[in-house]
Write a protein that holds these residues in place. Sequence first.
Motif, PDB file in Angstrom:
ATOM      1  N   LEU A  14      46.161 -16.088 -40.724  1.00 44.42           N
ATOM      2  CA  LEU A  14      45.951 -16.913 -39.157  1.00 44.42           C
ATOM      3  C   LEU A  14      44.332 -17.590 -39.163  1.00 44.42           C
ATOM      4  CD1 LEU A  14      48.228 -14.974 -36.705  1.00 44.42           C
ATOM      5  CD2 LEU A  14      48.029 -17.214 -37.587  1.00 44.42           C
ATOM      6  N   VAL A  15      43.298 -16.562 -38.734  1.00 43.12           N
ATOM      7  CA  VAL A  15      42.216 -16.408 -38.846  1.00 43.12           C
ATOM      8  C   VAL A  15      41.757 -18.307 -39.814  1.00 43.12           C
ATOM      9  CG1 VAL A  15      39.387 -15.806 -38.342  1.00 43.12           C
ATOM     10  CG2 VAL A  15      41.557 -14.848 -37.797  1.00 43.12           C
ATOM     11  N   LEU A  16      41.378 -17.663 -41.131  1.00 43.30           N
ATOM     12  CA  LEU A  16      41.854 -18.790 -42.639  1.00 43.30           C
ATOM     13  C   LEU A  16      42.047 -19.797 -42.236  1.00 43.30           C
ATOM     14  CD1 LEU A  16      41.394 -15.822 -45.450  1.00 43.30           C
ATOM     15  CD2 LEU A  16      39.202 -16.750 -44.254  1.00 43.30           C
ATOM     16  N   ARG A  17      43.766 -19.288 -41.370  1.00 42.38           N
ATOM     17  CA  ARG A  17      43.891 -21.114 -40.753  1.00 42.38           C
ATOM     18  C   ARG A  17      43.243 -21.611 -40.159  1.00 42.38           C
ATOM     19  NH1 ARG A  17      46.986 -25.174 -43.870  1.00 42.38           N
ATOM     20  NH2 ARG A  17      48.364 -23.754 -44.489  1.00 42.38           N
ATOM     21  N   PHE A  18      42.331 -21.764 -38.888  1.00 39.38           N
ATOM     22  CA  PHE A  18      42.476 -21.395 -38.212  1.00 39.38           C
ATOM     23  C   PHE A  18      40.705 -22.168 -38.515  1.00 39.38           C
ATOM     24  CE2 PHE A  18      39.262 -20.770 -33.689  1.00 39.38           C
ATOM     25  CZ  PHE A  18      39.510 -22.124 -33.518  1.00 39.38           C
ATOM     26  N   VAL A  19      40.266 -21.196 -39.182  1.00 36.07           N
ATOM     27  CA  VAL A  19      38.485 -21.695 -39.736  1.00 36.07           C
ATOM     28  C   VAL A  19      38.376 -22.014 -40.840  1.00 36.07           C
ATOM     29  CG1 VAL A  19      36.450 -20.398 -40.057  1.00 36.07           C
ATOM     30  CG2 VAL A  19      37.254 -19.258 -38.502  1.00 36.07           C
ATOM     31  N   LYS A  20      39.366 -22.317 -42.003  1.00 39.05           N
ATOM     32  CA  LYS A  20      38.945 -22.951 -43.273  1.00 39.05           C
ATOM     33  C   LYS A  20      40.011 -23.622 -43.398  1.00 39.05           C
ATOM     34  CE  LYS A  20      35.754 -19.082 -44.723  1.00 39.05           C
ATOM     35  NZ  LYS A  20      35.678 -17.815 -45.931  1.00 39.05           N
ATOM     36  N   GLY A  21      40.809 -23.770 -42.746  1.00 43.49           N
ATOM     37  CA  GLY A  21      42.303 -24.742 -42.979  1.00 43.49           C
ATOM     38  C   GLY A  21      42.782 -24.160 -44.300  1.00 43.49           C
ATOM     39  N   GLN A  22      42.562 -22.824 -45.043  1.00 46.91           N
ATOM     40  CA  GLN A  22      43.097 -22.112 -45.868  1.00 46.91           C
ATOM     41  C   GLN A  22      44.235 -21.416 -45.783  1.00 46.91           C
ATOM     42  OE1 GLN A  22      39.807 -20.312 -47.976  1.00 46.91           O
ATOM     43  NE2 GLN A  22      39.201 -22.220 -48.737  1.00 46.91           N
ATOM     44  N   PHE A  23      45.321 -20.693 -46.833  1.00 49.98           N
ATOM     45  CA  PHE A  23      46.228 -20.137 -46.905  1.00 49.98           C
ATOM     46  C   PHE A  23      46.542 -19.205 -48.040  1.00 49.98           C
ATOM     47  CE2 PHE A  23      50.609 -18.539 -47.740  1.00 49.98           C
ATOM     48  CZ  PHE A  23      50.340 -17.238 -46.202  1.00 49.98           C
ATOM     49  N   HIS A  24      46.143 -17.894 -48.412  1.00 49.72           N
ATOM     50  CA  HIS A  24      46.152 -17.430 -49.701  1.00 49.72           C
ATOM     51  C   HIS A  24      47.572 -16.710 -49.583  1.00 49.72           C
ATOM     52  CE1 HIS A  24      42.238 -19.173 -50.228  1.00 49.72           C
ATOM     53  NE2 HIS A  24      41.825 -18.496 -49.269  1.00 49.72           N
ATOM     54  N   GLU A  25      48.397 -16.470 -50.497  1.00 54.03           N
ATOM     55  CA  GLU A  25      49.618 -16.414 -50.974  1.00 54.03           C
ATOM     56  C   GLU A  25      49.783 -14.358 -50.896  1.00 54.03           C
ATOM     57  OE1 GLU A  25      52.683 -16.370 -50.217  1.00 54.03           O
ATOM     58  OE2 GLU A  25      52.938 -18.648 -50.504  1.00 54.03           O
ATOM     59  N   TYR A  26      48.421 -13.933 -51.565  1.00 53.98           N
ATOM     60  CA  TYR A  26      47.816 -13.249 -52.005  1.00 53.98           C
ATOM     61  C   TYR A  26      46.305 -12.792 -51.056  1.00 53.98           C
ATOM     62  CZ  TYR A  26      51.554 -13.906 -55.267  1.00 53.98           C
ATOM     63  OH  TYR A  26      52.771 -13.641 -55.895  1.00 53.98           O
ATOM     64  N   GLN A  27      46.521 -12.619 -49.717  1.00 56.22           N
ATOM     65  CA  GLN A  27      45.565 -12.473 -49.274  1.00 56.22           C
ATOM     66  C   GLN A  27      44.848 -11.194 -49.622  1.00 56.22           C
ATOM     67  OE1 GLN A  27      43.763 -14.335 -47.134  1.00 56.22           O
ATOM     68  NE2 GLN A  27      42.681 -12.961 -47.258  1.00 56.22           N
ATOM     69  N   GLU A  28      43.657 -10.959 -49.634  1.00 57.42           N
ATOM     70  CA  GLU A  28      43.320  -9.029 -49.579  1.00 57.42           C
ATOM     71  C   GLU A  28      42.944  -8.329 -48.444  1.00 57.42           C
ATOM     72  OE1 GLU A  28      39.660  -8.428 -51.803  1.00 57.42           O
ATOM     73  OE2 GLU A  28      39.842 -10.397 -53.294  1.00 57.42           O
ATOM     74  N   SER A  29      43.532  -7.540 -48.425  1.00 55.07           N
ATOM     75  CA  SER A  29      43.274  -6.747 -47.272  1.00 55.07           C
ATOM     76  C   SER A  29      42.446  -6.578 -46.806  1.00 55.07           C
ATOM     77  CB  SER A  29      44.054  -5.398 -47.098  1.00 55.07           C
ATOM     78  OG  SER A  29      45.227  -4.993 -47.983  1.00 55.07           O
TER      79      SER A  29
END
Length: 175
Positions: free
Chosen positions: A26-41
């Motif tokens: 959610l933060v990366l979508r908001f701050v960078k407009g990105q989404f990663h299927e394999y988001q690192e914990s």
Amino acid sequence: MARPGGKNIQAKLVLLGDMGAGKTSLVLRFVKGQFHEYQESTIGAAFFTQVLSLNEATVKFDIWDTAGQERYHSLAPMYYRGAAAAVVVYDITSMDSFQKAKKWIHELQRQGNPKLIMFLVANKADLGQKRAVDNEVGEQYANENGLSFMETSAKTAQNVNELFYEIAKRVAKSS
Ligand code: GDP
Ligand code: MG
């Protein structure tokens, strides 16, 4: 920048919730407009900043994205203490993550800070076919406990900007 006469507000925002619920996404979508299927914990916690300009104010968020695992639990107060807003996230495909969200809400309520702006966020709305927690259940729980409720998807961006704008507006109103 805010319009002349507008306020500049700095606000600490913390994300809490089970590991895997989608806090970092959610933060990366908001701050960078990105989404990663394999988001690192997340390990420990991650820090982001983002500025939102409203008509009446400019809100600079200091965002603490916490890890969610039990072994980091004792660190959590560092992140939510002094926060203007807390976002408690669960994954709509996991009843367990909803139970964890409730625990976080209880913990926040025990801090006895009536000014804390709290949101319950039902994430992964794009996975409706695997839904384990009905929208009404989340919404009702939020209502009963004085939180705002929003269903989001970090993947499709559904309601993500809306969430942070809503928080910014509430922060601006209360400061
Ligand atoms: P966190 O542990 O709460 O920070 O969760 P992450 O942001 O690391 O996300 C955990 C996993 O769920 C990752 O594989 C993400 O790609 C995935 N994920 C996060 N948000 C969404 C979403 O809205 N929809 C879908 N389909 N997957 C998501
Ligand atoms: Mg994370």
